[in-house]
Design a protein around this motif. Sequence first.
Motif, short mmCIF file in Angstrom:
data_model
loop_
_atom_site.label_atom_id
_atom_site.label_comp_id
_atom_site.label_asym_id
_atom_site.label_seq_id
_atom_site.Cartn_x
_atom_site.Cartn_y
_atom_site.Cartn_z
N SER A 8 36.69 37.87 36.70
CA SER A 8 37.38 38.09 35.44
C SER A 8 38.86 38.38 35.67
CB SER A 8 36.74 39.26 34.67
OG SER A 8 36.80 40.45 35.43
N THR A 35 38.72 38.22 41.50
CA THR A 35 38.92 39.22 40.46
C THR A 35 40.42 39.52 40.35
OG1 THR A 35 36.78 40.23 40.93
CG2 THR A 35 38.38 41.59 39.74
N SER A 80 36.83 49.35 40.11
CA SER A 80 36.78 50.33 39.02
C SER A 80 37.63 51.54 39.35
CB SER A 80 35.34 50.76 38.73
OG SER A 80 34.73 51.32 39.88
N MET A 136 33.85 40.34 42.86
CA MET A 136 34.07 41.70 43.36
C MET A 136 34.26 42.65 42.20
SD MET A 136 37.06 43.08 45.88
CE MET A 136 37.28 44.83 46.13
N LYS A 137 33.75 43.85 42.33
CA LYS A 137 33.89 44.87 41.29
C LYS A 137 34.96 45.87 41.70
CE LYS A 137 31.31 48.48 38.84
NZ LYS A 137 29.99 49.17 38.72
N ASP A 193 33.86 47.52 45.02
CA ASP A 193 32.44 47.22 45.24
C ASP A 193 31.65 48.49 45.52
OD1 ASP A 193 32.35 44.53 44.74
OD2 ASP A 193 32.75 43.94 46.80
N ASP A 194 31.88 49.51 44.71
CA ASP A 194 31.16 50.79 44.76
C ASP A 194 31.46 51.63 46.00
OD1 ASP A 194 29.81 50.28 42.30
OD2 ASP A 194 28.39 49.00 43.36
N GLU A 214 37.61 48.86 34.48
CA GLU A 214 36.69 48.16 35.37
C GLU A 214 36.91 46.67 35.26
OE1 GLU A 214 31.97 47.30 35.35
OE2 GLU A 214 32.51 49.43 35.51
N SER A 215 36.81 46.00 36.39
CA SER A 215 36.85 44.54 36.43
C SER A 215 35.81 44.07 37.43
CB SER A 215 38.24 44.05 36.85
OG SER A 215 38.28 42.64 36.90
N SER A 216 35.08 43.03 37.09
CA SER A 216 34.05 42.55 38.02
C SER A 216 33.93 41.04 37.90
CB SER A 216 32.71 43.22 37.71
OG SER A 216 32.30 42.93 36.39
N GLY A 217 33.21 40.48 38.85
CA GLY A 217 33.06 39.03 38.88
C GLY A 217 34.40 38.38 39.13
N CYS A 252 40.00 40.15 45.58
CA CYS A 252 40.65 40.80 44.44
C CYS A 252 42.17 40.65 44.57
CB CYS A 252 40.29 42.28 44.37
SG CYS A 252 41.15 43.19 43.07
#
Length: 252
Positions: free
Chosen positions: A29, A187, A4, A1-2, A62-63, A24-27, A159
Amino acid sequence: MKVSAENIHLSYGAREILKGVSIESSGHSFVGLIGPNGSGKSTLLKCIYRILKPDAGQVFLDDQELLSMSVRSSARKMAVVAQHNYYNFDFRVREVVLMGRAPHKKALERDNAEDYRIADEALKTVGMLEFADRSFSTLSGGEQQRVILARALAQQTPCLILDEPTNHLDVTHQLQLLKIVKNLDVTVISAFHDLNIAAMFCDRIYVLQKGEIVGCGTPEEVLTPELIRKIYNVEAEIAHDSSGQLHVLFRA
């Protein structure tokens, strides 16, 4: 999940706490936030998990813009483990964990067998299943934090936000809790005071000072004697143990 946050500004009265912060954090991470007291770490996280509303800027999951989502929808994507958790009622441990199922329930819908299965599985993951029928208030601080983590796991979100969750825990419980989180397939964004703990668990670190991002990168890139001197006004050396793990050694 992204996840930001873009150009976040927030003020308390005349005092500007966040001055155009973007992260920002994604995947899957594990992203850490470090900085001295008052730098804006927890304030930024509170904007991300919508306890606070920024004066300007936006948070995206997720945008999708966070404030365009219902609270229930965002709670299905993002769970929170905060530093302090107080309850005015004497809840049982399993009851606390079942609160994590609320975003998945309709109004007045009762918990069912699947909810109980998910709650007990979360308690098992954090090593607290045998405490399921204990009163939450009788647990130690470390045990309570593991229960709160289980509540977040029961939420089943992609997340997880950690708002300085380990500051009042001894090193054993800090490592236990963060090892569990590190092994999750989610995430993670977390604020830290302890630089060595951040170095141990984070894939990427953002450094805040007076409400601004002043550094970002891997622990190796960020945790340098020069940056530590600039941010914390202390002298430090960087060393590596036999496994290659970075350690910050502070000078008196």
